[in-house]
Design a protein around this motif. Structure first.
Motif, PDB file in Angstrom:
ATOM      1  N   SER A 119     -37.621   6.545  33.341  1.00 12.10           N
ATOM      2  CA  SER A 119     -37.633   7.019  31.966  1.00 12.10           C
ATOM      3  C   SER A 119     -37.669   5.811  31.039  1.00 12.10           C
ATOM      4  O   SER A 119     -37.349   4.687  31.439  1.00 12.10           O
ATOM      5  N   LEU A 179     -38.799   9.605  27.310  1.00 12.13           N
ATOM      6  CA  LEU A 179     -39.941  10.079  28.089  1.00 12.13           C
ATOM      7  C   LEU A 179     -39.642   9.787  29.551  1.00 12.13           C
ATOM      8  O   LEU A 179     -39.363   8.641  29.922  1.00 12.13           O
ATOM      9  N   TRP A 218     -40.796  10.293  33.754  1.00 13.02           N
ATOM     10  CA  TRP A 218     -41.924  10.529  34.653  1.00 13.02           C
ATOM     11  C   TRP A 218     -41.515  10.179  36.080  1.00 13.02           C
ATOM     12  O   TRP A 218     -40.478   9.540  36.304  1.00 13.02           O
ATOM     13  N   ARG A 257     -42.015  16.735  36.259  1.00 15.07           N
ATOM     14  CA  ARG A 257     -42.468  15.605  37.079  1.00 15.07           C
ATOM     15  C   ARG A 257     -42.378  15.900  38.568  1.00 15.07           C
ATOM     16  O   ARG A 257     -42.936  15.172  39.390  1.00 15.07           O
ATOM     17  N   PRO A 279     -45.833  12.723  34.282  1.00 17.46           N
ATOM     18  CA  PRO A 279     -44.855  12.708  33.194  1.00 17.46           C
ATOM     19  C   PRO A 279     -44.296  14.097  32.892  1.00 17.46           C
ATOM     20  O   PRO A 279     -45.002  15.105  33.011  1.00 17.46           O
ATOM     21  N   SER A 329     -37.584  14.765  29.501  1.00 18.89           N
ATOM     22  CA  SER A 329     -38.243  14.276  28.280  1.00 18.89           C
ATOM     23  C   SER A 329     -37.747  15.068  27.083  1.00 18.89           C
ATOM     24  O   SER A 329     -37.803  16.307  27.074  1.00 18.89           O
ATOM     25  N   MET A 371     -48.382   9.134  25.601  1.00 21.33           N
ATOM     26  CA  MET A 371     -49.072   8.583  26.768  1.00 21.33           C
ATOM     27  C   MET A 371     -49.637   7.192  26.486  1.00 21.33           C
ATOM     28  O   MET A 371     -49.739   6.363  27.397  1.00 21.33           O
ATOM     29  N   LEU A 402     -46.835   5.013  27.305  1.00 17.81           N
ATOM     30  CA  LEU A 402     -46.609   4.931  28.746  1.00 17.81           C
ATOM     31  C   LEU A 402     -47.677   4.093  29.431  1.00 17.81           C
ATOM     32  O   LEU A 402     -47.363   3.256  30.294  1.00 17.81           O
TER      33      LEU A 402
END
Length: 312
Positions: free
Chosen positions: A5, A14, A16, A37, A57, A65, A80, A83
Motif C-alpha cells: 500500500s 491505495l 494493491w 486485489r 490494485p 483502498s 494509477m 502507482l
C-alpha cells in the motif's frame, strides 16, 4: 503474493497485490464488481512461469483502498499514474474483467502507447444495464443498475445488506450468484480453487460497505466519456455466449470504441471462464511486448472471431 500500500497525494491509501515473477512483464488487472486485489485466477505458479508480474490494485472503496466522495474514472487515472510512477513501470499490458472493463479502458486513454495490449474479458460496455443488453436475463440486475444511476442513496440502502452478506457469509453470496448464472458458470463456481478464491476475496472486497459497488454500477451504465479511437495497440475482447450477467452484445459495443479490435465469442462459456482459461488469457496479455523478448505469443485459440468492430 506480495501485498503493498502507499499514500496518495490527497492522503488516501491505495492498496494493491502483486503475483507471479517480480521481474516479469507488468500486467495491471482491473478486478470485477465487487472485487479486490485478491480476485485473481488461482494459478500464481503459471503466472511466474510465463514471466508475468501481475499487479492488481484495490479501486477506491474496495479492500484497503480508501474511498473518496465523487471518485470516478478521472480519479482512477490519477491514482494509477501515481502507482505506475511509484513502481517505475515502462510499458505494460492491461486486463479488465467484467465491471473492471471501464477502468481498464480508462488506463488506455491515460497511458496511450505505454499500454502494449488490452484484453477485456466478460466486460461491460458503456450504457450497461440501461441501454445495452436489454432485456437483461434477470430483471433484478436491471433494477439494481437503474437504482445506482437514478437513486444512489436508495441503492446504497439496498446494497448494504448484500455487502454485509458478502463480508460475513460469502458462501451465501456465492449461492445467490449460482442461482443467477447458467450451467457453465455453476460448474466454474463449483471448483474448489475458484470457490476458495471468492471466499477469500469477497469479505475483503466489501469490508467498507456498498458505496463502491453502487458507484461502479453507475459508471458502467454511463457513456464513460473516454477517447479511445486513437489507441494503436492491440485490443482483444473475449465474451462467453452463455453469459447471464454481461450480455454478449457488450463485446461488439466495446470493439466499436477502438480503431481496431479482435472480438472472440466463446460458445458454451458463461461469465467466469477467466479462471479456467487463465493460461490462454495470460498468453493474450503477453502476446505483444514492446521491450521484453521472452514469453508466450499465442492468443486465445477457440471460439468465433470478428476483427472488424460492429457499430451499436
Amino acid at each position: 503474493m506480495d501485498e503493498r500500500s502507499m499514500r496518495l497525494p490527497d492522503g488516501r491509501t491505495l492498496a494493491w497485490a502483486e503475483y507471479g515473477d517480480p521481474f516479469g512483464y507488468p500486467v495491471i488487472l482491473c478486478h470485477g464488481v465487487p472485487g479486490s486485489r485478491r480476485q485473481v485466477p488461482p494459478f500464481d505458479a503459471l503466472t511466474s512461469e510465463r514471466h508475468a508480474r501481475l499487479i492488481v490494485p484495490d479501486r477506491a472503496g474496495y479492500g484497503l483502498s480508501d474511498d473518496a466522495p465523487g471518485w470516478g474514472l478521472a480519479d482512477w487515472q490519477s491514482d494509477m499514474a501515481v502507482l505506475v510512477e511509484h513502481l517505475k513501470l515502462g510499458d505494460f499490458a492491461v486486463g479488465g474483467v467484467s465491471g473492471g472493463a471501464p477502468f481498464a479502458c480508462a488506463l488506455v486513454e491515460r497511458f496511450g502507447e505505454q499500454v502494449s495490449r488490452l484484453v477485456l474479458v466478460s466486460g461491460v460496455a458503456p450504457g450497461y444495464g440501461l441501454h445495452v443488453g436489454l432485456p437483461m436475463p434477470h430483471r433484478l440486475e436491471a433494477r439494481m443498475v437503474w437504482l445506482a444511476v437514478h437513486a444512489p442513496r436508495l441503492a446504497r440502502m439496498v446494497f448494504e445488506p448484500l455487502a454485509l452478506v458478502a463480508t460475513l457469509w460469502p458462501r451465501t453470496w456465492l449461492a445467490i450468484v449460482r442461482h443467477l448464472v447458467g450451467d457453465a458458470d455453476r460448474a466454474e463456481l463449483a471448483r474448489r480453487d475458484i470457490h476458495d478464491m471468492f471466499f477469500d476475496d469477497l469479505p475483503r472486497a466489501t469490508r467498507q460497505g456498498a458505496a463502491a459497488i453502487v458507484r461502479d454500477l453507475a459508471i458502467a451504465a454511463s457513456d464513460w466519456a473516454l477517447v479511445l479511437n486513437r489507441y494503436a495497440g492491440a485490443v482483444e475482447i473475449v465474451q462467453g455466449c452463455d453469459d447471464r450477467i454481461v450480455p454478449a452484445d457488450c463485446a461488439s459495443r466495446l470493439a466499436f470504441l477502438f480503431p481496431q479490435a479482435s472480438v472472440r465469442l466463446l460458445a458454451g462459456e458463461g461469465h467466469f471462464f477467466v479462471f479456467s482459461r487463465w493460461s490462454e488469457i495470460l498468453s493474450a496479455l503477453l502476446a505483444r511486448r514492446w521491450r521484453h523478448e521472452q514469453g508466450c505469443t499465442a492468443g486465445l485459440n477457440s471460439g468465433s472471431e470478428r476483427r472488424t468492430p460492429v457499430a451499436p
